[in-house]
Design a protein around this motif. Structure first.
Motif, PDB file in Angstrom:
ATOM      1  N   CYS A   1       1.817  -1.326  -9.473  1.00 18.22           N
ATOM      2  CA  CYS A   1       1.216  -2.641  -9.693  1.00 18.22           C
ATOM      3  C   CYS A   1       2.232  -3.587 -10.338  1.00 18.22           C
ATOM      4  CB  CYS A   1      -0.040  -2.501 -10.556  1.00 18.22           C
ATOM      5  SG  CYS A   1      -0.962  -4.040 -10.780  1.00 18.22           S
ATOM      6  N   TRP A   2       2.930  -3.108 -11.352  1.00 17.70           N
ATOM      7  CA  TRP A   2       3.948  -3.919 -12.025  1.00 17.70           C
ATOM      8  C   TRP A   2       5.067  -4.288 -11.060  1.00 17.70           C
ATOM      9  CZ3 TRP A   2       9.164  -3.116 -13.085  1.00 17.70           C
ATOM     10  CH2 TRP A   2       9.736  -4.027 -13.965  1.00 17.70           C
ATOM     11  N   ILE A   3       5.489  -3.328 -10.247  1.00 22.99           N
ATOM     12  CA  ILE A   3       6.563  -3.583  -9.283  1.00 22.99           C
ATOM     13  C   ILE A   3       6.161  -4.672  -8.297  1.00 22.99           C
ATOM     14  CG2 ILE A   3       7.827  -2.597  -7.316  1.00 22.99           C
ATOM     15  CD1 ILE A   3       7.826   0.086  -8.846  1.00 22.99           C
TER      16      ILE A   3
ATOM     17  N   ILE B   1      -6.242  -6.178  -9.015  1.00 26.87           N
ATOM     18  CA  ILE B   1      -5.007  -6.963  -9.078  1.00 26.87           C
ATOM     19  C   ILE B   1      -4.212  -6.778  -7.784  1.00 26.87           C
ATOM     20  CG2 ILE B   1      -2.726  -7.091 -10.163  1.00 26.87           C
ATOM     21  CD1 ILE B   1      -4.095  -6.588 -12.847  1.00 26.87           C
ATOM     22  N   LEU B   2      -4.106  -5.532  -7.342  1.00 25.43           N
ATOM     23  CA  LEU B   2      -3.323  -5.232  -6.144  1.00 25.43           C
ATOM     24  C   LEU B   2      -3.974  -5.742  -4.864  1.00 25.43           C
ATOM     25  CD1 LEU B   2      -2.186  -1.614  -7.046  1.00 25.43           C
ATOM     26  CD2 LEU B   2      -0.638  -3.502  -6.490  1.00 25.43           C
TER      27      LEU B   2
ATOM     28  N   LYS C   1       6.314 -12.438  -7.880  1.00 25.32           N
ATOM     29  CA  LYS C   1       6.877 -13.491  -8.731  1.00 25.32           C
ATOM     30  C   LYS C   1       8.227 -13.955  -8.210  1.00 25.32           C
ATOM     31  CE  LYS C   1       7.863 -14.578 -13.571  1.00 25.32           C
ATOM     32  NZ  LYS C   1       7.861 -14.069 -14.964  1.00 25.32           N
ATOM     33  N   SER C   2       9.046 -13.003  -7.737  1.00 26.63           N
ATOM     34  CA  SER C   2      10.374 -13.367  -7.229  1.00 26.63           C
ATOM     35  C   SER C   2      10.289 -14.155  -5.925  1.00 26.63           C
ATOM     36  CB  SER C   2      11.217 -12.109  -7.019  1.00 26.63           C
ATOM     37  OG  SER C   2      10.712 -11.333  -5.940  1.00 26.63           O
ATOM     38  N   LYS C   3       9.249 -13.900  -5.143  1.00 26.21           N
ATOM     39  CA  LYS C   3       9.122 -14.565  -3.841  1.00 26.21           C
ATOM     40  C   LYS C   3       8.367 -15.881  -3.916  1.00 26.21           C
ATOM     41  CE  LYS C   3       9.447 -10.467  -0.868  1.00 26.21           C
ATOM     42  NZ  LYS C   3      10.613 -10.955  -0.106  1.00 26.21           N
TER      43      LYS C   3
ATOM     44  N   THR D   1       0.837  -1.208   0.000  1.00 24.79           N
ATOM     45  CA  THR D   1       0.000   0.000   0.000  1.00 24.79           C
ATOM     46  C   THR D   1       0.865   1.248   0.000  1.00 24.79           C
ATOM     47  OG1 THR D   1      -1.681  -1.230   1.244  1.00 24.79           O
ATOM     48  CG2 THR D   1      -1.913   1.169   1.152  1.00 24.79           C
ATOM     49  N   GLY D   2       1.960   1.202   0.734  1.00 27.17           N
ATOM     50  CA  GLY D   2       2.884   2.327   0.765  1.00 27.17           C
ATOM     51  C   GLY D   2       3.508   2.583  -0.596  1.00 27.17           C
ATOM     52  N   ILE D   3       3.830   1.521  -1.317  1.00 26.07           N
ATOM     53  CA  ILE D   3       4.381   1.665  -2.672  1.00 26.07           C
ATOM     54  C   ILE D   3       3.376   2.358  -3.580  1.00 26.07           C
ATOM     55  CG2 ILE D   3       5.088   0.388  -4.738  1.00 26.07           C
ATOM     56  CD1 ILE D   3       6.298  -1.729  -2.873  1.00 26.07           C
ATOM     57  N   VAL D   4       2.093   1.989  -3.447  1.00 21.66           N
ATOM     58  CA  VAL D   4       1.039   2.584  -4.272  1.00 21.66           C
ATOM     59  C   VAL D   4       0.889   4.073  -3.953  1.00 21.66           C
ATOM     60  CG1 VAL D   4      -1.418   2.549  -4.834  1.00 21.66           C
ATOM     61  CG2 VAL D   4      -0.183   0.398  -4.496  1.00 21.66           C
ATOM     62  N   ILE D   5       0.831   4.397  -2.677  1.00 25.43           N
ATOM     63  CA  ILE D   5       0.674   5.798  -2.276  1.00 25.43           C
ATOM     64  C   ILE D   5       1.876   6.623  -2.716  1.00 25.43           C
ATOM     65  CG2 ILE D   5       0.521   7.359  -0.290  1.00 25.43           C
ATOM     66  CD1 ILE D   5      -1.115   5.184   1.130  1.00 25.43           C
ATOM     67  N   LEU D   6       3.074   6.044  -2.593  1.00 24.52           N
ATOM     68  CA  LEU D   6       4.283   6.744  -3.027  1.00 24.52           C
ATOM     69  C   LEU D   6       4.230   7.032  -4.524  1.00 24.52           C
ATOM     70  CD1 LEU D   6       7.065   7.810  -2.157  1.00 24.52           C
ATOM     71  CD2 LEU D   6       8.005   5.552  -2.718  1.00 24.52           C
ATOM     72  N   GLY D   7       3.770   6.067  -5.289  1.00 22.93           N
ATOM     73  CA  GLY D   7       3.636   6.272  -6.722  1.00 22.93           C
ATOM     74  C   GLY D   7       2.655   7.384  -7.040  1.00 22.93           C
ATOM     75  N   MET D   8       1.543   7.432  -6.300  1.00 20.56           N
ATOM     76  CA  MET D   8       0.538   8.473  -6.499  1.00 20.56           C
ATOM     77  C   MET D   8       1.122   9.858  -6.219  1.00 20.56           C
ATOM     78  SD  MET D   8      -2.576   6.414  -4.634  1.00 20.56           S
ATOM     79  CE  MET D   8      -3.601   7.868  -4.428  1.00 20.56           C
ATOM     80  N   LEU D   9       1.926   9.965  -5.176  1.00 22.50           N
ATOM     81  CA  LEU D   9       2.483  11.263  -4.780  1.00 22.50           C
ATOM     82  C   LEU D   9       3.614  11.705  -5.718  1.00 22.50           C
ATOM     83  CD1 LEU D   9       2.594  10.785  -0.887  1.00 22.50           C
ATOM     84  CD2 LEU D   9       0.914  12.068  -2.224  1.00 22.50           C
TER      85      LEU D   9
END
Length: 287
Positions: free
Chosen positions: A58-60, A141-142, A66-68, A19-27
């Motif tokens: 989302c891609w990240i 998806i997320l 996938k890696s995990k 969720t933090g990654i998504v918010i960071l992307g938005m900002l």
């Protein structure tokens, strides 16, 4: 030697990180939208901004999963197509009978009202694509395909659905959309838990957003933002009737869906008695 222990992603802590990654992307991508506003229409720039600010995170996150886990696929199959009208009807009833009454009790400043009214004035093709196509696909998806799916492999269904729904509401960054995100998230989460179909969750999300998009077109935005809920419905009696009718519809939809889900479980058990049903854990694990 290969580690036989299955890798599940994300945990609750990792879900907050997603969720933090998504918010960071938005900002971080707000300047892109500001720059585009000077070149193209605001609706077009908003769509491009959304696709970048949500699409890139989302891609990240898909790559991290996938890696995990070695798996980044999603199920887009709905085995019982007859549930589709019921999940759509249930979504609309939740919006009018639960979400709208709750959200209307939250105070809103004049500045926030102005911002919402400005957003409500966007009814073109680009806004439709954003609300009814892009947002349901990327956000589901997320929050269902990755977060909820991973949580269901580690925690109880109730905890998994509540955590993913809370984060889905929180990512909207305002209390009014938090209410809708949390409630719709619970419904979509329950349907996803029972079906493991990302498409079913996307349909629920798209139905909710289409309802909002159509309301922009056919409702007076100024009146909707400034009138009380009682005034919007035309009186206390009509409001009570509308909420009561919506609750009845919700109960009928849940009853039918629950019945359909139980039949599915019985069918799977009878056909594959020794199979791992992938219906989610009934308790928590320490994984």
């Amino acid at each position: 030697m290969t580690d036989p222990t299955p890798k599940h992603y994300p945990s609750i802590a990792q879900s907050f990180g997603v969720t933090g990654i998504v918010i960071l992307g938005m900002l971080l991508l707000i300047p892109v939208m500001v720059a585009l506003n000077n070149l193209i229409s605001k609706e077009a720039s908003m769509l491009i901004y959304y696709l970048l600010s949500i699409g890139i995170p989302c891609w990240i996150v898909i790559q991290i999963k996938k890696s995990k886990t070695g798996n980044s696929s999603f199920s887009l199959t709905i085995e019982n197509k007859r549930i589709i009208p019921w999940i759509i009807l249930g979504t609309i009833a939740l919006l009018w009978g639960v979400i709208s009454p709750i959200a209307s009790t939250i105070p809103m400043s004049d500045e926030i009202k102005k911002a919402f009214m400005d957003f409500a004035g966007k009814t073109g093709l680009y806004s439709f694509m954003l609300m009814v196509i892009a947002a349901p696909i990327l956000e589901e998806i997320l929050f269902r395909g990755i977060i909820l799916d991973g949580l269901l492999k580690k925690y109880s269904p109730l905890k998994s659905i509540l955590v993913s729904s809370f984060l889905f509401g929180f990512v909207h960054l305002n209390p009014w959309q938090f209410v809708s995100g949390f409630v719709i998230g619970i419904f979509a989460g329950w349907v996803y838990y029972q079906t493991r179909s990302l498409l079913a969750a996307i349909i629920i999300h798209a139905s909710a957003n289409l309802n909002g998009f159509l309301a922009r077109i056919f409702m007076d935005a100024d009146a909707a933002m400034n009138d009380s809920l009682i005034e919007t419905y035309g009186g206390t009696g009509k409001l009570i009737l509308a909420i009561s009718a919506s609750l009845v519809v919700i109960a009928i939809c849940i009853y039918y869906l629950d019945k359909a889900f139980k039949k599915r479980k019985i069918k799977v058990v009878l056909n594959e008695p020794d199979a791992d049903l992938e219906l989610g854990n009934t308790g928590e694990t320490n994984a």
